[in-house]
Design a protein around this motif. Structure first.
Motif, PDB file in Angstrom:
ATOM      1  N   PHE A  45     -11.375   0.716  -8.478  1.00  0.00           N
ATOM      2  CA  PHE A  45     -12.260  -0.039  -7.874  1.00  0.00           C
ATOM      3  C   PHE A  45     -11.831  -1.274  -7.267  1.00  0.00           C
ATOM      4  N   PHE A  46     -10.857  -2.169  -7.874  1.00  0.00           N
ATOM      5  CA  PHE A  46     -10.382  -3.260  -7.386  1.00  0.00           C
ATOM      6  C   PHE A  46      -9.284  -3.180  -6.347  1.00  0.00           C
ATOM      7  N   GLY A  47      -8.495  -1.855  -6.315  1.00  0.00           N
ATOM      8  CA  GLY A  47      -7.681  -1.311  -5.246  1.00  0.00           C
ATOM      9  C   GLY A  47      -8.461  -1.140  -3.958  1.00  0.00           C
ATOM     10  N   LEU A  48      -9.622  -0.445  -4.183  1.00  0.00           N
ATOM     11  CA  LEU A  48     -10.557  -0.321  -2.789  1.00  0.00           C
ATOM     12  C   LEU A  48     -10.955  -1.724  -2.616  1.00  0.00           C
ATOM     13  N   LEU A  49     -11.177  -2.598  -3.237  1.00  0.00           N
ATOM     14  CA  LEU A  49     -11.743  -3.873  -2.786  1.00  0.00           C
ATOM     15  C   LEU A  49     -10.619  -4.652  -2.090  1.00  0.00           C
ATOM     16  N   ILE A  50      -9.452  -4.340  -2.365  1.00  0.00           N
ATOM     17  CA  ILE A  50      -8.202  -5.047  -1.741  1.00  0.00           C
ATOM     18  C   ILE A  50      -7.947  -4.634  -0.475  1.00  0.00           C
ATOM     19  N   ILE A  51      -7.896  -3.216  -0.500  1.00  0.00           N
ATOM     20  CA  ILE A  51      -7.745  -2.383   0.828  1.00  0.00           C
ATOM     21  C   ILE A  51      -8.798  -2.796   1.786  1.00  0.00           C
ATOM     22  N   SER A  52      -9.936  -2.865   1.467  1.00  0.00           N
ATOM     23  CA  SER A  52     -11.206  -3.406   2.237  1.00  0.00           C
ATOM     24  C   SER A  52     -10.929  -4.611   2.835  1.00  0.00           C
ATOM     25  N   SER A  80      -3.872   9.568   0.036  1.00  0.00           N
ATOM     26  CA  SER A  80      -4.406   9.318   1.426  1.00  0.00           C
ATOM     27  C   SER A  80      -4.845   7.849   1.703  1.00  0.00           C
ATOM     28  N   ILE A  81      -5.833   7.375   0.762  1.00  0.00           N
ATOM     29  CA  ILE A  81      -6.412   6.408   0.762  1.00  0.00           C
ATOM     30  C   ILE A  81      -5.297   4.965   1.180  1.00  0.00           C
ATOM     31  N   TYR A  82      -4.305   4.885   0.147  1.00  0.00           N
ATOM     32  CA  TYR A  82      -3.282   4.078   0.506  1.00  0.00           C
ATOM     33  C   TYR A  82      -2.737   4.116   1.775  1.00  0.00           C
ATOM     34  N   MET A  83      -2.161   5.487   2.039  1.00  0.00           N
ATOM     35  CA  MET A  83      -1.264   5.473   3.201  1.00  0.00           C
ATOM     36  C   MET A  83      -2.307   5.017   4.649  1.00  0.00           C
ATOM     37  N   VAL A  84      -3.483   5.615   4.578  1.00  0.00           N
ATOM     38  CA  VAL A  84      -4.302   5.188   5.771  1.00  0.00           C
ATOM     39  C   VAL A  84      -4.277   3.467   6.001  1.00  0.00           C
ATOM     40  N   ALA A  85      -4.218   2.928   4.643  1.00  0.00           N
ATOM     41  CA  ALA A  85      -4.456   1.431   4.435  1.00  0.00           C
ATOM     42  C   ALA A  85      -2.897   1.032   5.247  1.00  0.00           C
ATOM     43  N   SER A  86      -1.800   1.499   4.639  1.00  0.00           N
ATOM     44  CA  SER A  86      -0.511   1.129   4.892  1.00  0.00           C
ATOM     45  C   SER A  86      -0.352   1.232   6.430  1.00  0.00           C
ATOM     46  N   ILE A  87      -0.719   2.412   6.870  1.00  0.00           N
ATOM     47  CA  ILE A  87      -0.384   2.507   8.240  1.00  0.00           C
ATOM     48  C   ILE A  87      -1.266   1.666   9.085  1.00  0.00           C
ATOM     49  N   ALA A  88      -2.363   1.412   9.025  1.00  0.00           N
ATOM     50  CA  ALA A  88      -3.466   0.523   9.514  1.00  0.00           C
ATOM     51  C   ALA A  88      -2.693  -0.719   9.755  1.00  0.00           C
ATOM     52  N   CYS A  89      -2.144  -1.284   8.307  1.00  0.00           N
ATOM     53  CA  CYS A  89      -1.360  -2.436   8.441  1.00  0.00           C
ATOM     54  C   CYS A  89      -0.220  -2.654   9.380  1.00  0.00           C
ATOM     55  N   PHE A 125       0.721  -1.231   0.071  1.00  0.00           N
ATOM     56  CA  PHE A 125       0.218   0.075  -0.078  1.00  0.00           C
ATOM     57  C   PHE A 125       0.881   1.175  -0.067  1.00  0.00           C
ATOM     58  N   ALA A 126       2.212   1.262   0.688  1.00  0.00           N
ATOM     59  CA  ALA A 126       2.992   2.439   0.582  1.00  0.00           C
ATOM     60  C   ALA A 126       3.342   2.713  -0.681  1.00  0.00           C
ATOM     61  N   GLY A 127       3.922   1.448  -1.508  1.00  0.00           N
ATOM     62  CA  GLY A 127       4.173   1.492  -2.802  1.00  0.00           C
ATOM     63  C   GLY A 127       3.002   2.175  -3.557  1.00  0.00           C
ATOM     64  N   PHE A 128       1.877   1.627  -3.624  1.00  0.00           N
ATOM     65  CA  PHE A 128       0.648   2.236  -4.422  1.00  0.00           C
ATOM     66  C   PHE A 128       0.534   3.479  -4.018  1.00  0.00           C
ATOM     67  N   ALA A 129       0.821   3.947  -2.954  1.00  0.00           N
ATOM     68  CA  ALA A 129       0.479   5.535  -2.486  1.00  0.00           C
ATOM     69  C   ALA A 129       1.642   6.210  -3.545  1.00  0.00           C
ATOM     70  N   TYR A 130       2.983   5.548  -3.165  1.00  0.00           N
ATOM     71  CA  TYR A 130       4.203   6.308  -4.027  1.00  0.00           C
ATOM     72  C   TYR A 130       3.950   6.449  -5.434  1.00  0.00           C
ATOM     73  N   VAL A 131       3.308   5.535  -6.206  1.00  0.00           N
ATOM     74  CA  VAL A 131       3.129   5.561  -7.694  1.00  0.00           C
ATOM     75  C   VAL A 131       2.078   6.554  -7.827  1.00  0.00           C
ATOM     76  N   ASN A 132       1.103   6.663  -6.973  1.00  0.00           N
ATOM     77  CA  ASN A 132      -0.292   7.828  -7.258  1.00  0.00           C
ATOM     78  C   ASN A 132       0.272   9.159  -6.991  1.00  0.00           C
ATOM     79  N   LEU A 133       1.466   9.352  -6.560  1.00  0.00           N
ATOM     80  CA  LEU A 133       2.131  10.669  -6.334  1.00  0.00           C
ATOM     81  C   LEU A 133       1.942  11.547  -7.473  1.00  0.00           C
TER      82      LEU A 133
END
Length: 122
Positions: free
Chosen positions: A104-111, A32-41, A14-22
């Motif tokens: 959409f699929f990214g959100l499902l994976i995070i969820s 923000s979406i990916y970093m919340v998930a990364s920090i939670a994990c 998720f941190a990597g996904f956040a990085y490529v979305n910069l």
């Protein structure tokens, strides 16, 4: 031990996904979406669980996934109108339905990752 491994992998992914979305035009949202998930994990990997935060995030992510599914040029159009054209052909998403389908699929994976941690503490 399995939970430690899964949460570590999800945290790094998720941190990597956040990085490529910069460089995206809506980077503020997706980073923000990916970093919340990364920090939670990351917290869960060290056995610090926040079930209320997971539940709030899961609800937000699933509502947003539903919006992406039914939006114009969204996932439903990708399935019906565009006959499930490959969403991995190029990382440069020039077609809105491909971008929305990937999101959409990214959100499902995070969820799913957050749900895993939510149910561990229940």
């Amino acid at each position: 031990m399995l939970l430690l491994i899964l949460n570590s992998v999800f945290c790094l992914a998720f941190a990597g996904f956040a990085y490529v979305n910069l460089n995206d035009k809506d980077s503020w949202l997706w980073v923000s979406i990916y970093m919340v998930a990364s920090i939670a994990c990351a917290f869960a990997a060290f056995e610090y669980y926040f079930p209320t935060a997971y539940l709030i995030a899961i609800i937000f992510y699933l509502i947003y996934a539903i919006v992406l599914f039914f939006s114009k040029e969204g996932v439903l159009d990708w399935i019906t109108k565009y006959k499930q054209e490959s969403i991995v052909q190029s990382m440069q998403a020039t077609k809105p339905y491909i971008e929305k389908t990937r999101e959409f699929f990214g959100l499902l994976i995070i969820s799913a990752a957050l749900a895993m941690n939510y149910f561990v503490v229940q």
